[in-house]
Design a protein around this motif. Sequence first.
Motif, PDB file in Angstrom:
ATOM      1  N   ALA A 200      -1.061   8.483  -6.463  1.00  0.00           N
ATOM      2  CA  ALA A 200      -0.297   8.861  -5.279  1.00  0.00           C
ATOM      3  C   ALA A 200      -1.182   8.778  -4.047  1.00  0.00           C
ATOM      4  O   ALA A 200      -2.255   9.360  -4.027  1.00  0.00           O
ATOM      5  CB  ALA A 200       0.229  10.286  -5.431  1.00  0.00           C
ATOM      6  N   PRO A 201      -0.753   8.019  -3.022  1.00  0.00           N
ATOM      7  CA  PRO A 201      -1.529   7.993  -1.793  1.00  0.00           C
ATOM      8  C   PRO A 201      -1.340   9.303  -1.015  1.00  0.00           C
ATOM      9  O   PRO A 201      -0.365  10.024  -1.236  1.00  0.00           O
ATOM     10  CB  PRO A 201      -0.944   6.812  -1.026  1.00  0.00           C
TER      11      PRO A 201
ATOM     12  N   GLN B 199       5.869  14.505   0.905  1.00  0.00           N
ATOM     13  CA  GLN B 199       6.617  15.319  -0.063  1.00  0.00           C
ATOM     14  C   GLN B 199       6.664  16.778   0.394  1.00  0.00           C
ATOM     15  O   GLN B 199       7.725  17.401   0.432  1.00  0.00           O
ATOM     16  CB  GLN B 199       5.974  15.233  -1.441  1.00  0.00           C
TER      17      GLN B 199
ATOM     18  N   GLY C 195       5.761   1.686  -5.422  1.00  0.00           N
ATOM     19  CA  GLY C 195       6.888   1.190  -4.643  1.00  0.00           C
ATOM     20  C   GLY C 195       7.776   0.229  -5.405  1.00  0.00           C
ATOM     21  O   GLY C 195       8.445  -0.619  -4.822  1.00  0.00           O
TER      22      GLY C 195
ATOM     23  N   ARG D 184      13.376   7.616  -0.457  1.00  0.00           N
ATOM     24  CA  ARG D 184      14.318   8.337  -1.304  1.00  0.00           C
ATOM     25  C   ARG D 184      13.591   9.055  -2.429  1.00  0.00           C
ATOM     26  O   ARG D 184      13.961  10.143  -2.847  1.00  0.00           O
ATOM     27  CB  ARG D 184      15.328   7.349  -1.870  1.00  0.00           C
ATOM     28  N   GLU D 185      12.524   8.401  -2.895  1.00  0.00           N
ATOM     29  CA  GLU D 185      11.718   8.971  -3.972  1.00  0.00           C
ATOM     30  C   GLU D 185      11.104  10.297  -3.544  1.00  0.00           C
ATOM     31  O   GLU D 185      11.177  11.298  -4.245  1.00  0.00           O
ATOM     32  CB  GLU D 185      10.597   7.964  -4.292  1.00  0.00           C
TER      33      GLU D 185
ATOM     34  N   ALA E 188       6.566   4.522  -9.251  1.00  0.00           N
ATOM     35  CA  ALA E 188       7.185   4.982  -8.001  1.00  0.00           C
ATOM     36  C   ALA E 188       6.165   4.921  -6.877  1.00  0.00           C
ATOM     37  O   ALA E 188       6.459   4.489  -5.767  1.00  0.00           O
ATOM     38  CB  ALA E 188       7.716   6.397  -8.168  1.00  0.00           C
ATOM     39  N   TYR E 189       4.927   5.361  -7.181  1.00  0.00           N
ATOM     40  CA  TYR E 189       3.894   5.336  -6.141  1.00  0.00           C
ATOM     41  C   TYR E 189       3.458   3.917  -5.805  1.00  0.00           C
ATOM     42  O   TYR E 189       2.825   3.687  -4.793  1.00  0.00           O
ATOM     43  CB  TYR E 189       2.688   6.190  -6.568  1.00  0.00           C
TER      44      TYR E 189
ATOM     45  N   ARG F 179      13.264  18.510  -5.764  1.00  0.00           N
ATOM     46  CA  ARG F 179      12.905  19.139  -7.028  1.00  0.00           C
ATOM     47  C   ARG F 179      11.987  20.334  -6.786  1.00  0.00           C
ATOM     48  O   ARG F 179      12.111  21.366  -7.432  1.00  0.00           O
ATOM     49  CB  ARG F 179      12.216  18.122  -7.935  1.00  0.00           C
TER      50      ARG F 179
ATOM     51  N   SER G 167      -6.789   5.212  -3.717  1.00  0.00           N
ATOM     52  CA  SER G 167      -5.544   5.590  -4.381  1.00  0.00           C
ATOM     53  C   SER G 167      -4.839   4.358  -4.927  1.00  0.00           C
ATOM     54  O   SER G 167      -4.168   4.426  -5.953  1.00  0.00           O
ATOM     55  CB  SER G 167      -4.635   6.384  -3.424  1.00  0.00           C
TER      56      SER G 167
ATOM     57  N   ARG H 216      13.465  13.023  -3.342  1.00  0.00           N
ATOM     58  CA  ARG H 216      13.798  13.554  -4.663  1.00  0.00           C
ATOM     59  C   ARG H 216      12.725  14.516  -5.144  1.00  0.00           C
ATOM     60  O   ARG H 216      13.030  15.592  -5.659  1.00  0.00           O
ATOM     61  CB  ARG H 216      13.967  12.397  -5.642  1.00  0.00           C
ATOM     62  N   PHE H 217      11.449  14.141  -4.925  1.00  0.00           N
ATOM     63  CA  PHE H 217      10.354  15.029  -5.322  1.00  0.00           C
ATOM     64  C   PHE H 217      10.472  16.354  -4.567  1.00  0.00           C
ATOM     65  O   PHE H 217      10.310  17.433  -5.131  1.00  0.00           O
ATOM     66  CB  PHE H 217       8.996  14.399  -4.996  1.00  0.00           C
TER      67      PHE H 217
ATOM     68  N   MET I 154       0.842  -1.199   0.000  1.00  0.00           N
ATOM     69  CA  MET I 154       0.000   0.000   0.000  1.00  0.00           C
ATOM     70  C   MET I 154       0.878   1.249   0.000  1.00  0.00           C
ATOM     71  O   MET I 154       1.543   1.569   0.992  1.00  0.00           O
ATOM     72  CB  MET I 154      -0.884   0.013   1.269  1.00  0.00           C
ATOM     73  N   GLY I 155       0.893   1.928  -1.083  1.00  0.00           N
ATOM     74  CA  GLY I 155       1.632   3.178  -1.162  1.00  0.00           C
ATOM     75  C   GLY I 155       3.082   3.004  -0.755  1.00  0.00           C
ATOM     76  O   GLY I 155       3.627   3.838  -0.062  1.00  0.00           O
ATOM     77  N   GLY I 156       3.684   1.896  -1.141  1.00  0.00           N
ATOM     78  CA  GLY I 156       5.047   1.610  -0.697  1.00  0.00           C
ATOM     79  C   GLY I 156       6.076   2.470  -1.400  1.00  0.00           C
ATOM     80  O   GLY I 156       7.044   1.987  -1.972  1.00  0.00           O
ATOM     81  N   LEU I 157       5.861   3.759  -1.340  1.00  0.00           N
ATOM     82  CA  LEU I 157       6.754   4.674  -2.032  1.00  0.00           C
ATOM     83  C   LEU I 157       8.036   4.827  -1.236  1.00  0.00           C
ATOM     84  O   LEU I 157       8.017   5.121  -0.062  1.00  0.00           O
ATOM     85  CB  LEU I 157       6.057   6.017  -2.165  1.00  0.00           C
ATOM     86  N   GLY I 158       9.180   4.575  -1.902  1.00  0.00           N
ATOM     87  CA  GLY I 158      10.451   4.685  -1.207  1.00  0.00           C
ATOM     88  C   GLY I 158      10.663   6.095  -0.690  1.00  0.00           C
ATOM     89  O   GLY I 158      10.286   7.073  -1.326  1.00  0.00           O
TER      90      GLY I 158
ATOM     91  N   ILE J 293       1.908  12.502  -0.773  1.00  0.00           N
ATOM     92  CA  ILE J 293       1.810  13.955  -0.985  1.00  0.00           C
ATOM     93  C   ILE J 293       2.184  14.675   0.306  1.00  0.00           C
ATOM     94  O   ILE J 293       2.961  15.630   0.314  1.00  0.00           O
ATOM     95  CB  ILE J 293       0.372  14.338  -1.396  1.00  0.00           C
TER      96      ILE J 293
END
Lengths: 408, 237
Positions: free
Chosen positions: A326-327, A334, B123, A7-8, B120-121, A15, B89, A11-12, A1-5, A331
């Motif tokens: 994007a979960p 970020q 993972g 590091r990612e 990316a979202y 930026r 989501s 980076r966002f 579930m929304g396993g966004l690293g 956001i």
Amino acid sequence: MGGLGLREVWRFAWRGITANRMRSSLTVLGVLIGVSSVIVLTAVGTGSAVSVQQSIQKLGTNSITVSALGGGRFSRSANSNAKQLTISDATALNDPVKAPDVKSAAPVLQANGVSCTYGNLSSSPQSVIGTWPSYFEAANSPVSAGTYWTSDDVVAGRPVVVIGTTVASDLFGTDSPLNQVIRCHGQSVTVVGVMKTKGTTGFQDGDSIVIAPITFIQRSMSGYGSISSIQVEANSATTTTAAMDEVTAIMDAQHKIKAGGSADYRVLNQASILASSNQSGHTLTVLLGIVAAISLLVGGIGITNIMLVSVTERTREIGIRKAIGAPKIAILSQFLIEAMLLSLLGGLSGVLLGVGISHFTILGVKPVVSLSSVLLAFIVSALIGLIFGGWPANRAASLRPIEALRYE
Amino acid sequence: MTTQTATQKSLVVKVEGVTKVYGVGETAVHALRGVSLEIEQGEFVAIMGASGSGKSTLMNILGCLDIPTQGDYWIRNLNVAELDEEQLSVVRSQLIGFVFQSFNLIPRTTAANNVELPLAYQGISLHKRRERAREALASVGLADRGGHEPHELSGGQQQRVAIARALVTKPAMLLADEPTGALDTQSTKEILELLHEINRSGATVIVITHEEEVARAARRMIRLRDGYVVEDVKWVA
């Protein structure tokens, strides 16, 4: 579930910051000024407190000063009943039976408006005093060259003096003043010793001083009246309080003050002066700290402002991100990281600048940087990013994708 | 992806009695007044209608960007009404690929990074992401444009990047809202050709449009008017 690293997200966020360099650097500048002023101002506060303490400590912590109330020799009208201090008061205090904790007591007679000359050079010492040899120990004032005069000199009223380093350099420059004859108040006196440098406290130059046998000062400059104060030395720092009680008892007897009556003299101990100066030094530090904290707060509000602008500006982008999956947490983090980066950049450079500035002498004070103020300023700046960035970040994360996408 | 059960055949979308009302009382706007439809795996559907017909509202509901006032919507076997924001989501991330009229690429971000973003979202590791983004860009004929930012690309190219971004997650359906609305004739032809190709390779494609030419490219047309389905025809290409 929304396993966004993580590091990612970083980076966002990075930026987002670099996308508008000018705006980001101005925001960082706000925090930088806040953090560095916290560090510098508290360092100045601490520094001035430390320097006051050091100069008081030079006077000696086991010395006690007895002074007359009512302003001394020249303002008798202020308290007509008040008895002035006399030499016999000083003699009475040198009593090993009644005052076992008193090591010595010396009368201090201040002569005013005296200037000294040597050849065509002159010096106007801030104080010219007459006293007994025990004064040198009581006031923690050993000599750095020569010696000090003796009890014999007092008895004979000989024209011999010990001078402070300011007077020495005024009259002799780098030459040795020992055994030279100078003229003070029209009298020829011989220099037998030079005091160790004591330093300056505010406008008080501890080295602009001439010390002579009290009998000589009485005869040639001030007359045989009352004395200015009595310098008492306790046996040790721990017996100072006991010594003060003994001094008070003897002085009450000398001045015929009944129990409970108001004294016409004052007994002051360096430790109590130290305590009160600590107090005022602390107050100063706190005051400066508050001023600095306010500027840090303003820096924080700057972050909120810029993050709100950033969220509004990128509403559509947030909508796109949400539409492509994007979960909320992505956001939120970020924008939070963006705010944290801004405040941490400001905090870090603020610490560097603050510590750098603190290496210089500011307003005559050598600042003393405390690790706690550096840590505090840094942690607070990080928290500011979290708290002041939290609201805009949460607003961004809570935007409904459909509305965010429609936003123009 | 979720596996199909026998009872659900190969339905991707099932909409039943969906209404959507904006506002309340006298100013209330009834965008959808009761829409029911089913779309199967592999279909190429055009949803048509004049502006105000409710087609954009239907598209937002199909894309899980908005929720119906009444009625039910299943995507695969998931009842969207039962999902919370977090789960929605995930649905958007895994089952839906969006293509918008105004491209909606993230500015100041290269084409490759735009295409990577949905992964990316999810993972997915950087290395895998790069590879799949490259494949997706190649599939829309932009293998050599990965390093370009949106403003360095033409409208048609930007839309192809957007399509690559929508396809990179291998979604259950591709949802395109007026995908050619901002493009010239030549680019329109290319994009429709591309959508065809995508559909031929097995993906479900739903296009919202008001242009007959775009609708003709599809193999089924659902026409909306005043919040109702007034026409639903299929033909063999």
